[in-house]
Motif scaffolding. Sequence first.
Motif, short mmCIF file in Angstrom:
data_model
loop_
_atom_site.label_atom_id
_atom_site.label_comp_id
_atom_site.label_asym_id
_atom_site.label_seq_id
_atom_site.Cartn_x
_atom_site.Cartn_y
_atom_site.Cartn_z
N PRO A 162 -17.09 -1.28 -2.82
CA PRO A 162 -18.00 -2.43 -2.71
C PRO A 162 -17.24 -3.63 -2.14
O PRO A 162 -16.01 -3.60 -2.07
CB PRO A 162 -18.43 -2.66 -4.17
CG PRO A 162 -17.31 -2.09 -4.99
CD PRO A 162 -16.76 -0.94 -4.21
N PRO A 163 -17.95 -4.66 -1.71
CA PRO A 163 -17.26 -5.85 -1.16
C PRO A 163 -16.24 -6.39 -2.16
O PRO A 163 -16.51 -6.48 -3.36
CB PRO A 163 -18.41 -6.83 -0.94
CG PRO A 163 -19.62 -5.97 -0.73
CD PRO A 163 -19.41 -4.79 -1.65
N PHE A 164 -15.08 -6.74 -1.65
CA PHE A 164 -14.01 -7.20 -2.54
C PHE A 164 -13.16 -8.27 -1.86
O PHE A 164 -13.14 -8.40 -0.63
CB PHE A 164 -13.13 -6.02 -2.97
CG PHE A 164 -12.41 -5.34 -1.83
CD1 PHE A 164 -11.15 -5.76 -1.42
CD2 PHE A 164 -13.00 -4.28 -1.15
CE1 PHE A 164 -10.49 -5.14 -0.38
CE2 PHE A 164 -12.35 -3.65 -0.10
CZ PHE A 164 -11.09 -4.08 0.28
N ARG A 165 -12.43 -9.00 -2.69
CA ARG A 165 -11.47 -10.00 -2.20
C ARG A 165 -10.04 -9.50 -2.27
O ARG A 165 -9.19 -9.93 -1.52
CB ARG A 165 -11.60 -11.29 -3.01
CG ARG A 165 -12.86 -12.09 -2.75
CD ARG A 165 -12.84 -13.38 -3.54
NE ARG A 165 -13.04 -13.14 -4.96
CZ ARG A 165 -12.73 -14.01 -5.93
NH1 ARG A 165 -12.16 -15.16 -5.62
NH2 ARG A 165 -12.95 -13.72 -7.20
N LYS A 166 -9.82 -8.54 -3.16
CA LYS A 166 -8.47 -8.00 -3.34
C LYS A 166 -8.57 -6.56 -3.78
O LYS A 166 -9.50 -6.17 -4.49
CB LYS A 166 -7.71 -8.83 -4.38
CG LYS A 166 -6.28 -8.38 -4.60
CD LYS A 166 -5.58 -9.24 -5.65
CE LYS A 166 -4.14 -8.76 -5.87
NZ LYS A 166 -3.44 -9.58 -6.91
N LEU A 167 -7.60 -5.76 -3.32
CA LEU A 167 -7.56 -4.34 -3.68
C LEU A 167 -6.18 -4.00 -4.21
O LEU A 167 -5.17 -4.44 -3.66
CB LEU A 167 -7.88 -3.47 -2.47
CG LEU A 167 -7.69 -1.95 -2.62
CD1 LEU A 167 -8.73 -1.38 -3.58
CD2 LEU A 167 -7.78 -1.25 -1.28
N ALA A 168 -6.15 -3.20 -5.27
CA ALA A 168 -4.87 -2.75 -5.83
C ALA A 168 -4.93 -1.25 -6.05
O ALA A 168 -5.96 -0.70 -6.45
CB ALA A 168 -4.57 -3.47 -7.15
N VAL A 169 -3.80 -0.58 -5.79
CA VAL A 169 -3.70 0.86 -6.01
C VAL A 169 -2.64 1.10 -7.08
O VAL A 169 -1.47 0.74 -6.90
CB VAL A 169 -3.31 1.60 -4.71
CG1 VAL A 169 -3.32 3.11 -4.95
CG2 VAL A 169 -4.24 1.24 -3.56
N ALA A 170 -3.05 1.68 -8.21
CA ALA A 170 -2.12 1.95 -9.31
C ALA A 170 -1.28 3.19 -9.00
O ALA A 170 -1.56 3.94 -8.07
CB ALA A 170 -2.90 2.13 -10.61
N GLU A 171 -0.26 3.42 -9.82
CA GLU A 171 0.64 4.55 -9.60
C GLU A 171 -0.08 5.89 -9.66
O GLU A 171 0.31 6.84 -8.98
CB GLU A 171 1.77 4.52 -10.63
CG GLU A 171 2.81 3.43 -10.39
CD GLU A 171 4.00 3.58 -11.32
OE1 GLU A 171 3.92 4.42 -12.26
OE2 GLU A 171 4.99 2.88 -11.11
N ASP A 172 -1.13 5.98 -10.48
CA ASP A 172 -1.85 7.25 -10.60
C ASP A 172 -2.97 7.38 -9.57
O ASP A 172 -3.74 8.34 -9.60
CB ASP A 172 -2.43 7.40 -12.01
CG ASP A 172 -3.48 6.34 -12.35
OD1 ASP A 172 -3.65 5.39 -11.55
OD2 ASP A 172 -4.13 6.47 -13.40
N GLY A 173 -3.06 6.42 -8.62
CA GLY A 173 -4.07 6.49 -7.58
C GLY A 173 -5.36 5.77 -7.90
O GLY A 173 -6.28 5.77 -7.08
#
Length: 240
Positions: A129-140
């Motif tokens: 969905p529309p976002f301002r920030k994205l993060a990817v954790a160690e488990d994906g």
Amino acid sequence: MDKLIYTVMTGAERAFHAQQVHANNLANADTAGFRADYEVAGTQAVPGYGYDSRHQSTGSTDVVSQRTGSVRETGRELDITVQGQGLIAVANGNGEAYTRSGVMQVDAQGNLTIQGRAVLGDGGPVVLPPFRKLAVAEDGTLSILPENGNEMQAVDRLKLVDGSRPLAKNLSGLLVSRDGATLAASETVRVRSGALESSNVRPVEEMVAVMDISRQFEIQMKLYQAADGMVEAGNRLLRD
């Protein structure tokens, strides 16, 4: 004489094919996540009645190097590197294939892709969905900061698989299991965000291999000329 000619010509053909394999490896020395191909030589009998003692060389490229490449920091939130022998699942036609390339993109519709192919998650292709920030954790796990929100929210999880089993490449250059089976998601594979794995090609090794193959090809051509000379000498004896 025809026995020698079979050996020489198929050997020259294999050398030519091997040179193409190493040239392709060199061409992808800077491609993120690229896995080098090995050229494997073999032999087989020439089919047909009366050819029992004739053999020809064969070559195949269905063996992929499993060594890891070096990792470089990029700082880009959509860049990831898979640790160990893990792989990222992507859509491939009606099925799936796998890659080590972690250069992810998000299009205008929110589709998460790698080299134009949909990245797969727990429920299929990942759509954000529309976002301002994205993060990817160690488990994906993929978490976003919504456009109208103040807290990070988990929205999906990358399908990460264990790639330690024998692998091959399909026609698109993506990794697949050699037996054609779909790999199950792994709970132990980890990723690192903000970094990319370089190609595992070692340019010096590839250049040395190309030079060695060139010498082999020259030897095959000399043997061919020798065989041609012996045939001509035999024909002269018969004419005399």
